[in-house]
Scaffold this motif. Structure first.
Motif, short mmCIF file in Angstrom:
data_model
loop_
_atom_site.label_atom_id
_atom_site.label_comp_id
_atom_site.label_asym_id
_atom_site.label_seq_id
_atom_site.Cartn_x
_atom_site.Cartn_y
_atom_site.Cartn_z
N UNK A 92 22.57 26.20 42.96
CA UNK A 92 22.88 26.19 44.39
C UNK A 92 22.75 27.58 45.00
N UNK A 93 23.09 28.60 44.22
CA UNK A 93 23.13 29.97 44.75
C UNK A 93 21.75 30.62 44.83
N UNK A 94 20.88 30.31 43.90
CA UNK A 94 19.56 30.96 43.88
C UNK A 94 18.76 30.73 45.16
N UNK A 95 18.70 29.51 45.71
CA UNK A 95 17.98 29.34 46.98
C UNK A 95 18.63 30.06 48.16
N UNK A 96 19.88 30.45 47.99
CA UNK A 96 20.59 31.18 49.05
C UNK A 96 20.37 32.68 48.97
N UNK A 97 19.54 33.12 48.00
CA UNK A 97 19.17 34.52 47.91
C UNK A 97 19.83 35.31 46.81
N UNK A 98 20.62 34.66 45.97
CA UNK A 98 21.29 35.37 44.89
C UNK A 98 20.38 35.47 43.66
N UNK A 99 20.25 36.67 43.12
CA UNK A 99 19.46 36.91 41.91
C UNK A 99 20.41 37.27 40.78
N UNK A 100 20.03 36.90 39.56
CA UNK A 100 20.90 37.08 38.40
C UNK A 100 20.17 37.88 37.33
N UNK A 101 20.89 38.86 36.76
CA UNK A 101 20.32 39.69 35.69
C UNK A 101 20.47 39.02 34.34
N UNK A 102 21.61 38.37 34.11
CA UNK A 102 21.87 37.71 32.84
C UNK A 102 22.08 36.23 33.04
N UNK A 103 22.74 35.56 32.08
CA UNK A 103 23.00 34.13 32.24
C UNK A 103 24.44 33.78 31.89
N UNK A 104 25.37 34.68 32.21
CA UNK A 104 26.79 34.40 31.97
C UNK A 104 27.40 33.67 33.16
#
Length: 296
Positions: A92-104
């Protein structure tokens, strides 16, 4: 398992190196909860210190290290537990512009709080957790506990400082912590064989209630230290009684075969969520109906 600890002062009166040493001692008292990694974070100007001990389950890399800061630096969090639906929240967050460095799930929680705020995120989170979150913008501390209280979280006063942690032994490390026994809590222990929340065995020390949050800034810490009744400030974000009443008001109307099918689906979904890990997963089997269903 993991463990968290920390303190919030009513004023910036303690040097950074002293806060760091106190936070490290509190974290080390919880080493058995998280032998894989440990960390501290201190802001002496704000009078806040966080400590964390990590048992690595998701994202075994340094990208899962805690305390962890949000992408914009506003929030710093020490977190014990697991949010089972973190993958859904991340999607849900990724289409809102949030990028993630890891997968925790820790990183996902921080992004969710940035997007939706603390209490809305807690409403969306399906999991077991205890959270200590510092808001650098509002200069306030949030303490939160999962809906049914699977993860412990204690808080109390050491002199005029608020101290908190996953276990009492973390709070004991503060030199000003008052170890006096709460006689009312002792009475509850003798009567019930346990001490119900929000009480603890110590005076001026409490358990955060399940499904509740506590928001504290420096002024609230000072007021709580003098009032000695801070448990009244706990605010529910989820109400078990209301959920039960809603379920009773709309009972299942289908046949027994349909009920069995739905229960089977719910069990499979719940167990699958809890199998997500970067390490081997096991099950403690006591032989009762519930654990036998989980194991099966």
């Amino acid at each position: 398992m993991c463990g968290l600890a920390g303190m919030l002062l009513p004023a910036a009166q303690t040097p950074a190196e002293v806060l760091q040493a106190q936070a490290l001692a509190m974290g080390q008292a919880l080493h058995h909860r998280g032998p894989d990694d440990g960390g501290t974070w201190v802001d002496a100007a704000a009078g806040i210190a966080l400590a964390h001990r990590r048992l690595s389950i998701l994202d075994l890399s340094p990208l899962g290290h805690q305390p962890m800061a949000s992408a914009d630096g506003r929030y710093v969090m020490a977190y014990n537990g697991e949010v089972y639906n973190f993958a859904t929240l991340r999607a849900e967050l990724e289409p809102l512009g949030h990028a993630f460095r890891g997968h925790s799930d820790t990183e996902v929680l921080l992004a969710a709080i940035l997007q939706w705020g603390v209490e809305d995120t807690l409403q969306r989170a399906n999991g077991m957790f205890a959270i200590a979150l510092w808001d650098r913008q509002e200069q306030c501390l949030w303490l939160a506990r999962d809906r049914v209280g699977k993860k412990p979280l204690y808080y109390g006063w050491a002199g005029d400082a608020l101290v908190f942690g996953s276990e009492l032994k973390a709070l004991w490390q503060h030199p000003d912590f008052d170890n006096d026994i709460d006689r009312d809590a002792l009475t509850l222990l003798l009567r019930l064989d346990y001490i119900p929340a929000p009480h603890s065995i110590h005076q001026r020390c409490y358990k955060l209630m399940p499904g509740r949050v506590l928001r504290l800034d420096a002024a609230a810490v000072a007021a709580g230290a003098s009032a000695h009744r801070p448990e009244q400030a706990q605010r529910p974000y989820w109400d078990a009684r209301a959920r039960m009443q809603a379920a009773l008001a709309a009972p299942f109307q289908g046949r027994i075969e349909e009920a069995e099918e739905q229960l089977d689906g719910l069990l499979r979904d719940a167990v699958a969520l809890r199998m997500v890990a970067d390490v081997p997963v096991g099950v403690f089997l006591s032989g009762g109906t519930d654990s036998s269903l989980v194991a099966a």
